[in-house]
Design a protein around this motif. Structure first.
Motif, PDB file in Angstrom:
ATOM      1  N   ALA A 216     -33.234  21.754 -50.740  1.00  0.00           N
ATOM      2  CA  ALA A 216     -32.635  23.092 -50.748  1.00  0.00           C
ATOM      3  C   ALA A 216     -32.795  23.736 -52.114  1.00  0.00           C
ATOM      4  N   ALA A 217     -32.788  25.063 -52.125  1.00  0.00           N
ATOM      5  CA  ALA A 217     -32.876  25.805 -53.383  1.00  0.00           C
ATOM      6  C   ALA A 217     -31.551  25.711 -54.132  1.00  0.00           C
ATOM      7  N   VAL A 218     -31.652  25.496 -55.435  1.00  0.00           N
ATOM      8  CA  VAL A 218     -30.474  25.365 -56.288  1.00  0.00           C
ATOM      9  C   VAL A 218     -30.560  26.414 -57.390  1.00  0.00           C
ATOM     10  N   PRO A 219     -29.544  27.265 -57.529  1.00  0.00           N
ATOM     11  CA  PRO A 219     -29.584  28.276 -58.600  1.00  0.00           C
ATOM     12  C   PRO A 219     -29.480  27.622 -59.968  1.00  0.00           C
ATOM     13  N   LEU A 220     -30.377  28.012 -60.873  1.00  0.00           N
ATOM     14  CA  LEU A 220     -30.369  27.495 -62.237  1.00  0.00           C
ATOM     15  C   LEU A 220     -29.809  28.507 -63.228  1.00  0.00           C
ATOM     16  N   ASP A 221     -30.080  29.779 -62.986  1.00  0.00           N
ATOM     17  CA  ASP A 221     -29.622  30.793 -63.940  1.00  0.00           C
ATOM     18  C   ASP A 221     -29.616  32.157 -63.266  1.00  0.00           C
TER      19      ASP A 221
ATOM     20  N   THR B  46     -32.266  39.141 -62.620  1.00  0.00           N
ATOM     21  CA  THR B  46     -33.211  38.055 -62.356  1.00  0.00           C
ATOM     22  C   THR B  46     -32.442  36.785 -62.025  1.00  0.00           C
ATOM     23  N   ALA B  47     -33.018  36.021 -61.104  1.00  0.00           N
ATOM     24  CA  ALA B  47     -32.422  34.752 -60.691  1.00  0.00           C
ATOM     25  C   ALA B  47     -33.488  33.669 -60.778  1.00  0.00           C
ATOM     26  N   GLU B  48     -33.082  32.517 -61.258  1.00  0.00           N
ATOM     27  CA  GLU B  48     -33.995  31.377 -61.375  1.00  0.00           C
ATOM     28  C   GLU B  48     -33.473  30.254 -60.490  1.00  0.00           C
ATOM     29  N   TYR B  49     -34.352  29.684 -59.675  1.00  0.00           N
ATOM     30  CA  TYR B  49     -33.967  28.650 -58.728  1.00  0.00           C
ATOM     31  C   TYR B  49     -34.816  27.404 -58.943  1.00  0.00           C
ATOM     32  N   GLY B  50     -34.222  26.264 -58.619  1.00  0.00           N
ATOM     33  CA  GLY B  50     -34.922  24.989 -58.580  1.00  0.00           C
ATOM     34  C   GLY B  50     -34.786  24.384 -57.195  1.00  0.00           C
ATOM     35  N   ILE B  51     -35.367  23.225 -57.022  1.00  0.00           N
ATOM     36  CA  ILE B  51     -35.330  22.544 -55.729  1.00  0.00           C
ATOM     37  C   ILE B  51     -34.609  21.213 -55.877  1.00  0.00           C
ATOM     38  N   ASP B  52     -33.631  20.984 -55.015  1.00  0.00           N
ATOM     39  CA  ASP B  52     -32.939  19.697 -54.963  1.00  0.00           C
ATOM     40  C   ASP B  52     -33.867  18.673 -54.320  1.00  0.00           C
ATOM     41  N   ASN B  53     -34.247  17.648 -55.091  1.00  0.00           N
ATOM     42  CA  ASN B  53     -35.201  16.658 -54.582  1.00  0.00           C
ATOM     43  C   ASN B  53     -34.642  15.857 -53.416  1.00  0.00           C
ATOM     44  N   THR B  54     -33.337  15.808 -53.281  1.00  0.00           N
ATOM     45  CA  THR B  54     -32.728  15.032 -52.201  1.00  0.00           C
ATOM     46  C   THR B  54     -32.736  15.799 -50.882  1.00  0.00           C
TER      47      THR B  54
END
Length: 531
Positions: free
Chosen positions: A264-269, A253-261
């Motif tokens: 782009a998708a940013v890996p969290l875990d 499993t992969a968890e992603y967030g979004i860079d507000n600037t």
């Protein structure tokens, strides 16, 4: 007697035989070079050279830890690569020059430690030195007077000195005390631990290994040498040292967030659920993350990377299944746009080679080209370029599973051909051109890349590192000092007490230590005096 004339003096000087230096000979030169090698100055220089020599190992990829990086470096720098390779900069830690520095440092430290240990042992058994005649010349000199007799005063001083961990010796009407041998002990422990650390890293670690393996969801890996994708053994490694176990990748499993600037998708875990089974033991479930490796047997498994592994099924022109398995596609960007190769040597009537691009979230990019908008599989799409001809697998030369040599092959789909690249979503199939068969995108799975380490030197390195810190602390902070107490009785019956100290090395607190001892001794004597 006739005095000498100036001419006579000149003649005597001119006729004097020249001074000749004695010849050292072979043994003399050996002793000279041995003394130079085993000096502390040489050891420090070699330690500095070792540190400087390790720098290239962190600047360029090493064959022992990153063989793919070395290949890529050769591709990116074709002119510089032969020069660096001649200097063995891609094998720094096993190179001749680094090994020579390492060995000389080892010998130098051993040569320093042995005579110093012998001298320190003799000093530990020796008596404290006799009391100097003139204590007034020493540091912290203090003089007191008391009505207590000299014998009692010296007995009390001896008891107080021993409580403060001094070695005490009586010389007539005085006491000579010494402490701080732990300083030299710490110094020797520091250097001995350095030798132990060099031995652990240079010799013990040679019995270990590290290897890399790509595992697809639902598949297992057995700890056998042939199953590794790449394997880097130590110098003294034996295949019999491999612990019999298997690893099964249950899920990823992969968890992603979004860079507000940038948006782009940013890996969290990242989390890989793995089941480890050691022969004769119950299976154990573990979760491996980027900074949370798992232990199995005497190995440690680290999560290096991850990606997608589409299950691709190829039917040849006769309708037979010629290929069906999960194919790891290597990520090319942060959105996991990936590239993979499928080799079908058993296809009829011709061998097939497929070069594929996988887009987890397919979208139109710049210029109408496909691109992945996100690393999660929101709109997965697989495109394939098709080649026919000789795959070159029968030449006996090992081939990378991630590369397809198309020199002896003909492209029949994609590229500049009249047939567009094949496009498939999960569950779809499409016919190959020219009646070559059919290809099916059966299922989409994830894969992980594990780095498996076996380093028997880790425990030894930890022990020696602790000893180095302990020895260094003792060598830096334990003062080496001597202290004398002299008690003499005057004509008026009073006892004159003299205190003085001497530092062996830098000791800025010596004066205060002598004053403090004199104060404590005086207070003890006051309690003996009648009120």
């Amino acid at each position: 007697m006739e005095p000498l004339r100036p001419s006579d003096h000149v003649d005597s000087v001119q006729t004097a035989e020249p001074i000749t230096q004695p010849k050292l000979g072979f043994v003399g030169y050996v002793r000279f070079f041995w003394r130079q090698l085993t000096s502390m100055r040489t050891a420090l220089m070699l330690l500095l050279l070792l540190a400087l020599g390790a720098i290239p190992g962190s600047l360029v990829p090493q064959r022992s830890s990153d063989p793919n990086g070395v290949v890529q470096y050769k591709t990116d720098h074709p002119d510089l690569f032969p020069v660096l390779d001649w200097f063995q900069l891609f094998d720094v830690y096993s190179s001749a020059w680094f090994s020579a520095i390492y060995l000389l440092l080892f010998i130098s430290l051993v040569g320093c430690i042995i005579p110093r240990t012998k001298h320190h042992w003799q000093a530990l058994k020796a008596r404290p030195p006799k009391t100097p005649v003139r204590l007034q010349r020493l540091a912290g000199y203090t003089e007191n007077h008391t009505t207590v007799d000299p014998e009692t005063a010296l007995d009390d001083a001896r008891t107080l000195l021993r409580k403060q961990r001094y070695r005490v010796e009586r010389y007539g009407t005085s006491l000579s005390a010494e402490r701080g041998y732990l300083r030299e002990t710490g110094n020797l422990v520091f250097h001995a631990a350095m030798v132990g650390l060099l031995f652990a890293v240079g010799i013990v670690s040679g019995f270990g290994y590290n290897g890399q393996k790509v595992i697809v969801e639902g598949q297992s890996f057995t700890n056998v040498l042939a199953n590794y994708d790449s394997f880097n053994p130590g110098r003294f490694f034996s295949e019999s040292e491999l612990v019999p176990y298997s690893l099964t990748l249950d899920s990823f499993t992969a968890e992603y967030g979004i860079d507000n600037t940038t948006g782009a998708a940013v890996p969290l875990d990242y989390a890989a659920s793995v089941t480890a089974t050691i022969r004769g033991e119950e299976p154990q479930e573990s979760v491996v993350k980027v900074n949370e490796p798992m232990s199995v047997g005497n190995n440690v498994a680290y999560l290096l990377g991850n990606g997608y592994a589409p299950i691709i099924t190829v039917y040849d022109g006769n309708g037979n299944v010629a290929f069906s398995q999960a194919v790891p596609f290597l990520p090319q960007d942060g959105n996991l746009t990936s590239v993979g190769v499928v080799k079908v040597p058993d296809a009829l009537p011709e061998q097939l080679g497929l070069v594929g691009f996988f887009y987890p979230w397919a979208a139109d990019g710049h210029g109408g080209a496909l691109a992945s908008a996100h690393p999660e599989p929101g709109n997965p799409l697989l495109t394939l370029n098709v080649f026919t001809g000789d795959l070159g697998l029968d030449s006996g030369v090992p081939k990378s599973v991630y590369e397809l040599n198309t020199d002896d092959m003909t492209q029949v789909a994609g590229g500049e051909t009249d047939v567009a690249a094949l496009e498939l979503a999960p569950g779809e199939s499409v016919d190959l051109p020219n009646g070559l068969g059919k290809v099916e995108f059966t299922e989409l799975r994830r894969f992980v890349s594990l780095d498996i380490h076996d380093d028997p030197s880790q425990a030894w390195v930890l022990v020696f590192a602790i000893l180095i810190l302990a020895g260094l602390g003792a060598a830096l902070f334990v003062p080496r000092r001597r202290l004398w107490v002299k008690a003499t009785q005057g004509a008026d019956g009073a006892t004159r007490l003299e205190y003085a100290g001497l530092a062996r090395g830098e000791d800025p607190t010596l004066d205060a230590a002598v004053d403090d001892f004199a104060r404590q001794h005086t207070e003890i004597l006051k309690r003996r005096m009648p009120s």
